[in-house]
Write an enzyme that holds these catalytic residues in place. Structure first.
Site, PDB file in Angstrom:
ATOM      1  CB  CYS A 214      -0.714  -0.183   1.200  1.00  0.00           C
ATOM      2  SG  CYS A 214      -2.258  -1.431   1.365  1.00  0.00           S
ATOM      3  CB  CYS A 413      12.695   5.618 -11.443  1.00  0.00           C
ATOM      4  SG  CYS A 413      13.842   4.514 -10.018  1.00  0.00           S
TER       5      CYS A 413
END
Ligand SMILES: [Zn+2]
Lengths: 460, 110
Positions: A214, A413
């Site tokens: 999550c 990234c």
């Protein structure tokens, strides 16, 4: 005591035939008058002990209803503290309790809902050493955790200690729920009609590269909340109807399980889309197979024991994340976030293209000045298309970037893995023009940028 | 291989859930018309469907998120008309017209 409950030989406090107090009647009356519940169902709840493992997005909503329903003893296991990014979904915590141990915060909330239950905090994470000692103190377990290693551990211990397990999970826009090991049959007693354990349904964990948590992938509050509430619903049903117990006239756990207690193992999945209304939300109830003959935990020749678990057999960590080959680019193809920042600030960096490969939602929080967003998934797809169909390799680069043959490219990234793969792929396609153009990876991604360069950067 | 115009097809629906839809154009339901037989003339089964999906429907090159060593990767459940494929014969199940095949990635978050 009447004859049919006498055999249970429980302590008088635990009697399933006592009078309810006035407050209990008042507090629980609205659920007690539901057909099938009654005083008997309520007393079973009051006399039961439920363990909730994980005080997060599943555990908070689940615990609210378990406490409200009057379950007599409620244990909560969690080693974390409350953070502000928890609060959109972890409704048992509060802004005023940031920094508290999650178990203490949740119990404070639950006591406000219902002061009658006995709340037991276990303010640490469940692990192979402590799992059996904790789980043995309860009648039913709710798996509200967030990682596969703990999920397999909980299921294994529940098989060995014969505890029913209500398990749920949720990520992004999907949730799943399943009741396992209920009613619990002895390990090794194999019959298809007996209920499966977690391993019967999910033999092997997915490879770590395909797993998202999550924290990384995000989670919608109502989706995980719905699954936690559904978990509480199942747990209350099981206890109030005594679906997990042998017939009440005996306390013999090896007595055959009565037919009425055997449920069709069902995996509930809930899903919706955010960006389109094409797919409506959906609930699906999927029929799962029963106990598996060759299951590692509950099957015929299982060698799983509580002693083994305590001493590292099986090893849950290696089972769930086998060693990976860590490929790092050579040092000359890499630059640290701070070095990039410093040389660029001093004007020593030539004009270049900076590609940010995070997903567009992450990119929308903020990026390094001048960065162009090329999400990793789409990049891979385009790279594969060029490889397959041919075409000039520079086609993969964003059209808005006017580049000379030797204009350097930097890639950043989220944490520094996708960017390395992007650099490799670009070279493989020939975008480096045989070494004329430098293509470099910014080490550690935007996480490193936040740590080394800009502490106020909103990294997620 | 040969282009026989009358190659019989059958209509099925294929669903992806738990994040797998990302690999299939971000679309959860696909109405497909698939060959009724594999290249050896045997009725199309689930193993055939899996390789067919990789070849024709999957645009994302990360096939290892869907198949490993020619089999569905660990952590993906296959449901045939809402029943675990174990109840139906797994890869060998012969697909029937109108079938719904669901691929679900198991979730671990909470
Ligand atoms: Zn099992």
């Amino acid at each position: 005591m009447t004859a049919d409950t006498g055999a249970a030989s429980a302590a008088p406090m635990k009697s399933n035939d006592r009078r309810l107090t006035y407050e209990e009647f008042e507090r629980y009356s609205r659920q007690m008058i539901v057909p099938g519940m009654g005083k008997h169902g309520q007393l079973r709840l009051i006399n039961s002990r439920i363990l909730i493992i994980g005080a997060g997005g599943l555990g908070c909503p689940a615990a609210q209803y378990i406490a409200g329903a009057g379950v007599g003893t409620i244990g909560i296991v969690d080693g974390d503290t409350v953070e502000i990014s928890n609060l959109h979904r972890q409704v048992g915590h509060a802004t005023s309790r940031l920094g508290w141990k999650k178990v203490d915060s949740l119990i404070a909330h639950l006591k406000d809902i219902n002061p009658l239950p006995n709340y037991i905090p276990h303010p640490f994470h469940l692990d192979p050493q402590n799992a059996a000692d904790i789980i043995t103190q309860y009648d039913l377990v709710m798996d509200c955790t967030d990682n596969p290693a703990t999920r397999y551990l909980i299921s294994d211990v529940c098989v060995l200690l014969r505890k029913p397990l209500v398990s749920a999970a949720s990520v992004q826009k999907s949730g799943q729920l399943i009741v396992l090991n209920c009613p619990p049959a002895p390990q090794g007693l194999v019959d298809k009609k007996y209920p499966p354990c977690y391993r019967c349904c999910f033999k092997k964990p997915p490879p770590p590269s395909s797993m998202v948590s999550c924290g990384e992938a995000g989670i919608m509050g109502p989706v995980v909340g719905m699954m936690g509430v559904a978990q509480a619903g199942e747990a209350i049903k099981i206890i109030a109807s005594a679906l997990h117990l042998p017939p009440s006239s005996t306390n013999d756990l090896t007595a055959p399980i009565p037919e009425r207690n055997l449920q069709q193992p069902t995996l509930l999945i809930y899903t919706y889309d955010l960006e389109s209304a094409v797919g409506p939300y959906s609930f699906r109830a999927l029929r799962m197979a029963g106990r598996r003959k060759n299951c590692f935990a509950c099957g015929e020749n299982s060698t799983l024991t509580l002693e083994g678990i305590k001493t590292g057999n099986p090893n849950y960590v290696t089972f769930c994340s086998p060693p990976t080959t860590d490929h790092a680019l050579p040092p000359e193809d890499r630059i640290t976030a701070s070095k990039y920042h410093e040389t660029r600030a001093r004007g020593e960096l030539p004009a270049h293209l900076l590609i940010d490969t995070r997903e567009k939602e992450h990119f929308s929080f903020g990026a390094i000045d001048g960065a162009i967003n090329v999400p990793f998934g789409r990049f891979l797809m385009n790279a594969a298309a060029i490889k397959r169909d041919g075409g000039p390799p520079d086609q993969i680069l964003p059209a808005e970037a006017a580049l000379g043959d030797d204009t350097p490219i930097f890639v950043v990234c989220r944490r520094g893995l996708d960017s390395q793969e992007t650099v490799e792929k670009l070279k493989e396609l020939g975008v480096d023009h045989g070494g004329k153009r430098k293509i470099m990876d910014i080490v550690g991604g935007m996480k490193a940028w936040k740590d080394e360069v800009d502490p106020t950067f909103p990294f997620v | 291989m040969s282009e026989t115009a009358a190659e019989p097809k059958m209509a099925i629906t294929v669903d992806f859930s738990g994040g797998l839809e990302m690999l299939f154009s971000n679309q959860r339901r696909h109405a497909l018309s698939i060959p009724a037989h594999d290249k050896d003339g045997k009725p199309s089964n689930i193993a055939f469907l899996i390789s067919h999906l990789c070849k024709t429907l999957m645009k994302d090159p990360r096939t290892d998120l869907f198949v490993l060593d020619d089999h569905i990767r660990p952590g993906i459940l296959v449901l045939i008309n809402d029943a675990d494929w174990e109840l139906e014969g797994e890869e060998a199940y012969e697909i029937q017209p109108g079938d719904n095949i669901l691929f679900v990635s198991t979730l671990h978050g909470g």
